[in-house]
Write a protein that holds these residues in place. Structure first.
Motif, PDB file in Angstrom:
ATOM      1  N   UNK A   1      41.207  43.482  36.253  1.00 19.00           N
ATOM      2  CA  UNK A   1      41.300  42.698  37.484  1.00 19.00           C
ATOM      3  C   UNK A   1      39.918  42.573  38.122  1.00 19.00           C
ATOM      4  N   UNK A   2      39.569  41.355  38.499  1.00 16.72           N
ATOM      5  CA  UNK A   2      38.272  41.099  39.119  1.00 16.72           C
ATOM      6  C   UNK A   2      38.339  41.537  40.581  1.00 16.72           C
ATOM      7  N   UNK A   3      37.428  42.390  41.028  1.00 14.33           N
ATOM      8  CA  UNK A   3      37.463  42.844  42.425  1.00 14.33           C
ATOM      9  C   UNK A   3      37.147  41.717  43.396  1.00 14.33           C
ATOM     10  N   UNK A   4      37.655  41.844  44.618  1.00 14.27           N
ATOM     11  CA  UNK A   4      37.447  40.809  45.631  1.00 14.27           C
ATOM     12  C   UNK A   4      35.966  40.548  45.872  1.00 14.27           C
ATOM     13  N   UNK A   5      35.177  41.588  45.800  1.00 14.42           N
ATOM     14  CA  UNK A   5      33.750  41.436  46.070  1.00 14.42           C
ATOM     15  C   UNK A   5      33.078  40.517  45.061  1.00 14.42           C
TER      16      UNK A   5
ATOM     17  N   UNK B   1      33.951  49.328  43.492  1.00 11.79           N
ATOM     18  CA  UNK B   1      34.538  48.148  42.855  1.00 11.79           C
ATOM     19  C   UNK B   1      33.647  47.533  41.778  1.00 11.79           C
ATOM     20  N   UNK B   2      32.399  47.198  42.089  1.00 10.88           N
ATOM     21  CA  UNK B   2      31.554  46.532  41.102  1.00 10.88           C
ATOM     22  C   UNK B   2      31.200  47.453  39.934  1.00 10.88           C
TER      23      UNK B   2
ATOM     24  N   UNK C   1      36.517  37.107  32.249  1.00 11.08           N
ATOM     25  CA  UNK C   1      35.635  38.129  32.798  1.00 11.08           C
ATOM     26  C   UNK C   1      34.670  37.509  33.812  1.00 11.08           C
ATOM     27  N   UNK C   2      34.479  38.220  34.916  1.00 12.02           N
ATOM     28  CA  UNK C   2      33.512  37.773  35.925  1.00 12.02           C
ATOM     29  C   UNK C   2      32.100  38.042  35.423  1.00 12.02           C
TER      30      UNK C   2
ATOM     31  N   UNK D   1      28.013  41.818  42.148  1.00  8.50           N
ATOM     32  CA  UNK D   1      28.426  40.732  43.035  1.00  8.50           C
ATOM     33  C   UNK D   1      27.253  40.017  43.692  1.00  8.50           C
ATOM     34  N   UNK D   2      26.094  40.658  43.734  1.00  7.67           N
ATOM     35  CA  UNK D   2      24.921  40.068  44.361  1.00  7.67           C
ATOM     36  C   UNK D   2      24.832  40.315  45.859  1.00  7.67           C
TER      37      UNK D   2
END
Length: 210
Positions: free
Chosen positions: A4-8, A91-92, A18-19, A56-57
Motif C-alpha cells: 500500500x502506498x502511504x498517504x505521504x 511511512x516512506x 509502485x510509487x 516523498x520529497x
C-alpha cells in the motif's frame, strides 16, 4: 501484490503499482518507464541540502523529538556517510523496505547486466536524461551479491551533511553524515548475501548480521 502506498507519497508517479521515489531517475515524458533503483543526481543533491525525504520529497521533521531514517550498507558505515537522502521513518522508509526487491529479500543479487544509462537517453531537448552517464558504481554492482541493509533511526537534531573532494572536484556534497553520530536504533532489514568484505565491515562496526 504491491504494498500500500502511504498517504505521504500519494503525489508520486506510480508505475507497475509502485510509487516512484523522488530520488529516482525519470524522463519528462511519463510514457517512458522510470528507472527504479537509479538515482537522479540533481534530485539527490537538492533533497540532501534541503533536508527533504528521498521517498516523498517533503521536508523531514524539524520538531523536537523528530526523527529520520537512513537505509545503509556496511560500506556506508565505514566511509561515514549515506549518499542517499534520509526518509520519514514511519511511512516512506517502511514503504521502501516493503517495495524494493533488494530490501524485502526477493532479490539477493543485482541484475546481471549493467543498465546502460547513456542508451536510455530519449533525445527530447527538455529532458535532462541527456546528462545521464554510466558510473563505475553501476558497473561494479552488475551481478554482484546484495549487501546487508540496515535501517538506522537518528534524531533530527543530528542531521548534518558530509562534504569532501572527489577526484579533481573540491567540496562536493557527499551525503548525510554518519561519523560521530549515535543512532537511536539500528535494525537489519535484509541479510542479502554478504561478501567477505561486507562481513568484515559489519564485524568492525559491530553491526548485527542476523
Amino acid at each position: 501484490m504491491s504494498p500500500r502506498i502511504p498517504k505521504r507519497m500519494a503525489g508520486c508517479p506510480v508505475h507497475g503499482g509502485l510509487a516512484l521515489p523522488q530520488v529516482a531517475a525519470r524522463h519528462t515524458n511519463d510514457r517512458r518507464p522510470p528507472l527504479f533503483g537509479i538515482n537522479h543526481p540533481g534530485r539527490v543533491n537538492n533533497l540532501l541540502a534541503g533536508r527533504g525525504c528521498g521517498g516523498c520529497g517533503q521536508p523531514l521533521s524539524r520538531r523536537a523529538g523528530g526523527k529520520y531514517t537512513l537505509l545503509l550498507r556496511p560500506a556506508d558505515f565505514t566511509r561515514g556517510y549515506s549518499a542517499e537522502p534520509a526518509l520519514h521513518p514511519s511511512d516512506c522508509a517502511r514503504y521502501a523496505i516493503e517495495a524494493c526487491p533488494l530490501l524485502n529479500g526477493r532479490m539477493t543479487s543485482y541484475r546481471s547486466t549493467r543498465r546502460d544509462l547513456e542508451a536510455e537517453r530519449c533525445g527530447q531537448p527538455d529532458c535532462d536524461c541527456r546528462l545521464w552517464a554510466n558510473s563505475d558504481d553501476h558497473e561494479a554492482r552488475a551481478g554482484a551479491s546484495a549487501s546487508p541493509v540496515y535501517a538506522a533511526v537518528f534524531r533530527q537534531e543530528d542531521y548534518r551533511l558530509r562534504w569532501g573532494d572527489v577526484r579533481e572536484h573540491r567540496d562536493v556534497l557527499l551525503g548525510v553524515a554518519l561519523s560521530g553520530i549515535e543512532p537511536l536504533s539500528i535494525r537489519l532489514v535484509t541479510k542479502g548475501d554478504p561478501s567477505v568484505l561486507d562481513f568484515t565491515r559489519a564485524l568492525l562496526m559491530n553491526l548485527p548480521l542476523t
